[in-house]
Design a protein around this motif. Sequence first.
Motif, PDB file in Angstrom:
ATOM      1  N   ASN A 232       0.954  -1.209  -0.005  1.00  0.00           N
ATOM      2  CA  ASN A 232       0.139  -0.196   0.046  1.00  0.00           C
ATOM      3  C   ASN A 232       0.810   1.460  -0.021  1.00  0.00           C
ATOM      4  O   ASN A 232       1.817   1.328   0.827  1.00  0.00           O
ATOM      5  CB  ASN A 232      -0.923   0.025   1.455  1.00  0.00           C
ATOM      6  N   VAL A 233       0.554   2.265  -0.946  1.00  0.00           N
ATOM      7  CA  VAL A 233       1.491   3.226  -1.139  1.00  0.00           C
ATOM      8  C   VAL A 233       0.692   4.694  -0.935  1.00  0.00           C
ATOM      9  O   VAL A 233      -0.704   4.906  -1.680  1.00  0.00           O
ATOM     10  CB  VAL A 233       2.134   3.129  -2.581  1.00  0.00           C
ATOM     11  N   LEU A 234       1.366   5.578  -0.296  1.00  0.00           N
ATOM     12  CA  LEU A 234       0.814   7.078  -0.348  1.00  0.00           C
ATOM     13  C   LEU A 234       1.610   7.920  -0.928  1.00  0.00           C
ATOM     14  O   LEU A 234       2.774   7.904  -0.927  1.00  0.00           O
ATOM     15  CB  LEU A 234       0.752   7.383   1.240  1.00  0.00           C
ATOM     16  N   LEU A 235       1.118   8.706  -1.877  1.00  0.00           N
ATOM     17  CA  LEU A 235       1.441   9.503  -2.767  1.00  0.00           C
ATOM     18  C   LEU A 235       1.530  11.029  -2.056  1.00  0.00           C
ATOM     19  O   LEU A 235       0.588  11.450  -1.840  1.00  0.00           O
ATOM     20  CB  LEU A 235       0.968   9.760  -4.303  1.00  0.00           C
ATOM     21  N   VAL A 236       2.671  11.891  -2.081  1.00  0.00           N
ATOM     22  CA  VAL A 236       2.564  12.839  -1.326  1.00  0.00           C
ATOM     23  C   VAL A 236       3.628  13.959  -2.212  1.00  0.00           C
ATOM     24  O   VAL A 236       4.546  13.802  -2.373  1.00  0.00           O
ATOM     25  CB  VAL A 236       3.204  12.830  -0.006  1.00  0.00           C
TER      26      VAL A 236
ATOM     27  N   VAL B  16      -3.184   3.924  -1.713  1.00  0.00           N
ATOM     28  CA  VAL B  16      -4.184   4.130  -0.958  1.00  0.00           C
ATOM     29  C   VAL B  16      -4.540   5.696  -0.598  1.00  0.00           C
ATOM     30  O   VAL B  16      -5.545   5.811   0.335  1.00  0.00           O
ATOM     31  CB  VAL B  16      -3.934   3.244   0.605  1.00  0.00           C
ATOM     32  N   GLY B  17      -3.801   6.364  -1.031  1.00  0.00           N
ATOM     33  CA  GLY B  17      -4.162   7.981  -0.588  1.00  0.00           C
ATOM     34  C   GLY B  17      -3.065   8.901  -1.311  1.00  0.00           C
ATOM     35  O   GLY B  17      -2.075   8.403  -2.024  1.00  0.00           O
ATOM     36  N   GLU B  18      -3.626  10.063  -1.315  1.00  0.00           N
ATOM     37  CA  GLU B  18      -2.691  11.085  -2.018  1.00  0.00           C
ATOM     38  C   GLU B  18      -2.791  12.407  -0.990  1.00  0.00           C
ATOM     39  O   GLU B  18      -3.783  12.664  -0.242  1.00  0.00           O
ATOM     40  CB  GLU B  18      -3.126  11.544  -3.290  1.00  0.00           C
ATOM     41  N   ALA B  19      -1.689  13.007  -1.031  1.00  0.00           N
ATOM     42  CA  ALA B  19      -1.662  14.168  -0.100  1.00  0.00           C
ATOM     43  C   ALA B  19      -0.955  15.244  -0.740  1.00  0.00           C
ATOM     44  O   ALA B  19       0.199  14.839  -1.461  1.00  0.00           O
ATOM     45  CB  ALA B  19      -0.792  13.905   1.240  1.00  0.00           C
ATOM     46  N   GLY B  20      -1.181  16.605  -0.501  1.00  0.00           N
ATOM     47  CA  GLY B  20      -0.435  17.825  -1.269  1.00  0.00           C
ATOM     48  C   GLY B  20       0.365  18.437  -0.196  1.00  0.00           C
ATOM     49  O   GLY B  20       1.099  19.249  -0.663  1.00  0.00           O
ATOM     50  N   ASP B  21       0.477  18.242   0.844  1.00  0.00           N
ATOM     51  CA  ASP B  21       1.457  18.699   1.913  1.00  0.00           C
ATOM     52  C   ASP B  21       1.646  17.639   3.106  1.00  0.00           C
ATOM     53  O   ASP B  21       1.156  16.689   3.123  1.00  0.00           O
ATOM     54  CB  ASP B  21       1.007  19.916   2.236  1.00  0.00           C
TER      55      ASP B  21
ATOM     56  N   GLN C 165      -3.314  10.879   6.406  1.00  0.00           N
ATOM     57  CA  GLN C 165      -3.414  10.003   5.558  1.00  0.00           C
ATOM     58  C   GLN C 165      -2.705   8.782   6.039  1.00  0.00           C
ATOM     59  O   GLN C 165      -3.270   7.689   6.079  1.00  0.00           O
ATOM     60  CB  GLN C 165      -2.852  10.132   4.105  1.00  0.00           C
ATOM     61  N   VAL C 166      -1.504   9.092   6.745  1.00  0.00           N
ATOM     62  CA  VAL C 166      -0.493   7.982   7.134  1.00  0.00           C
ATOM     63  C   VAL C 166      -1.475   7.332   8.527  1.00  0.00           C
ATOM     64  O   VAL C 166      -1.658   6.176   8.527  1.00  0.00           O
ATOM     65  CB  VAL C 166       0.682   8.386   7.527  1.00  0.00           C
ATOM     66  N   ALA C 167      -1.744   8.110   9.312  1.00  0.00           N
ATOM     67  CA  ALA C 167      -2.605   7.726  10.391  1.00  0.00           C
ATOM     68  C   ALA C 167      -4.042   7.117  10.120  1.00  0.00           C
ATOM     69  O   ALA C 167      -4.406   5.903  10.880  1.00  0.00           O
ATOM     70  CB  ALA C 167      -3.266   8.980  11.253  1.00  0.00           C
ATOM     71  N   SER C 168      -4.659   7.220   8.921  1.00  0.00           N
ATOM     72  CA  SER C 168      -5.929   6.649   8.586  1.00  0.00           C
ATOM     73  C   SER C 168      -5.596   5.289   7.834  1.00  0.00           C
ATOM     74  O   SER C 168      -6.570   4.531   7.947  1.00  0.00           O
ATOM     75  CB  SER C 168      -6.774   7.643   7.997  1.00  0.00           C
ATOM     76  N   ALA C 169      -4.480   5.384   6.960  1.00  0.00           N
ATOM     77  CA  ALA C 169      -4.529   4.365   5.764  1.00  0.00           C
ATOM     78  C   ALA C 169      -3.559   3.523   6.015  1.00  0.00           C
ATOM     79  O   ALA C 169      -3.513   2.174   5.480  1.00  0.00           O
ATOM     80  CB  ALA C 169      -4.229   5.129   4.645  1.00  0.00           C
ATOM     81  N   GLY C 170      -2.431   4.124   7.162  1.00  0.00           N
ATOM     82  CA  GLY C 170      -1.275   2.939   7.185  1.00  0.00           C
ATOM     83  C   GLY C 170      -0.646   2.425   6.044  1.00  0.00           C
ATOM     84  O   GLY C 170      -0.493   1.217   6.059  1.00  0.00           O
ATOM     85  N   PRO C 171      -0.148   3.267   5.137  1.00  0.00           N
ATOM     86  CA  PRO C 171       0.292   2.812   4.092  1.00  0.00           C
ATOM     87  C   PRO C 171       1.751   1.901   4.253  1.00  0.00           C
ATOM     88  O   PRO C 171       2.650   2.493   5.450  1.00  0.00           O
ATOM     89  CB  PRO C 171       0.932   4.048   3.150  1.00  0.00           C
ATOM     90  N   ASP C 172       2.281   1.152   3.430  1.00  0.00           N
ATOM     91  CA  ASP C 172       3.639   0.411   3.549  1.00  0.00           C
ATOM     92  C   ASP C 172       4.757   1.434   3.527  1.00  0.00           C
ATOM     93  O   ASP C 172       5.728   1.574   3.872  1.00  0.00           O
ATOM     94  CB  ASP C 172       3.583  -0.814   3.023  1.00  0.00           C
ATOM     95  N   VAL C 173       4.515   2.174   2.192  1.00  0.00           N
ATOM     96  CA  VAL C 173       5.500   3.068   1.746  1.00  0.00           C
ATOM     97  C   VAL C 173       4.706   4.312   1.592  1.00  0.00           C
ATOM     98  O   VAL C 173       3.780   4.631   0.972  1.00  0.00           O
ATOM     99  CB  VAL C 173       6.216   2.460   0.290  1.00  0.00           C
ATOM    100  N   VAL C 174       5.525   5.530   1.824  1.00  0.00           N
ATOM    101  CA  VAL C 174       4.956   6.721   1.680  1.00  0.00           C
ATOM    102  C   VAL C 174       5.920   7.435   0.467  1.00  0.00           C
ATOM    103  O   VAL C 174       7.293   7.447   0.898  1.00  0.00           O
ATOM    104  CB  VAL C 174       5.058   7.708   2.892  1.00  0.00           C
TER     105      VAL C 174
END
Length: 219
Positions: free
Chosen positions: A3-7, A30-35, A42-51
């Motif tokens: 699971n990856v979060l894009l920031v 699993v999510g995106e963030a702009g800052d 997003q990390v707190a809610s989605a718990g991605p493996d990699v950011v």
Amino acid sequence: MINVLLVDDQPLLRMGFRLVLETQPDIAVVGEAGDGAEALAQVASAGPDVVLMDVRMPGMDGLEATERITRDHAGSRVLILTTFDLDEYAFAALHAGAAGFLLKNVQPAELIAGIRTVAAGDGVVAPRLTRVLIETFTRRNPARPGSADDPRLGRLTDREREVLIEMAKGLSNAEIATELGLSEATVKTHVSRILPKLGLRDRVQAVVLAYQTGLLRPP
């Protein structure tokens, strides 16, 4: 599934990364963030493996976000995405606990491989940026004559010292295994012992120590 979060503060870049990653059967965005602040939520809610973390963003930048993620969310590993030149923010983010960094113009196959490597618990640094990192550290902290006898290195076995040298060359665990004729599991065991013996947090710090002590010289 990784699971990856894009920031990143640029929506088009996030969309491009998403399109690349969603072609892979073992990677899910699993999510995106702009800052940075949005990234923490997003990390707190989605718990991605990699950011996948940009560095220069409005509001909370990637450095502060990386510090907080590595401190408060050990299950999420941060992979820094930086521009062509290694900037001080990216440099500091490695000290903050990032698992590595890649160039934003990285080839899709390299990006995918980097995410898989970081998710597996290894570190990844773009080869060109490894050289810049080494040059920067050695320029700031030149190795002293005979410093390869640093007492910290004396805590290592001969095999662990060999593994440390290969780590400092920027090799992954799999590449070290091939180079030394070991299994990858054995290399992982050595790495897991080397870091606490030397009082280091991650592979990047191990690379720095190897060059600072003169165990390995810049090419």
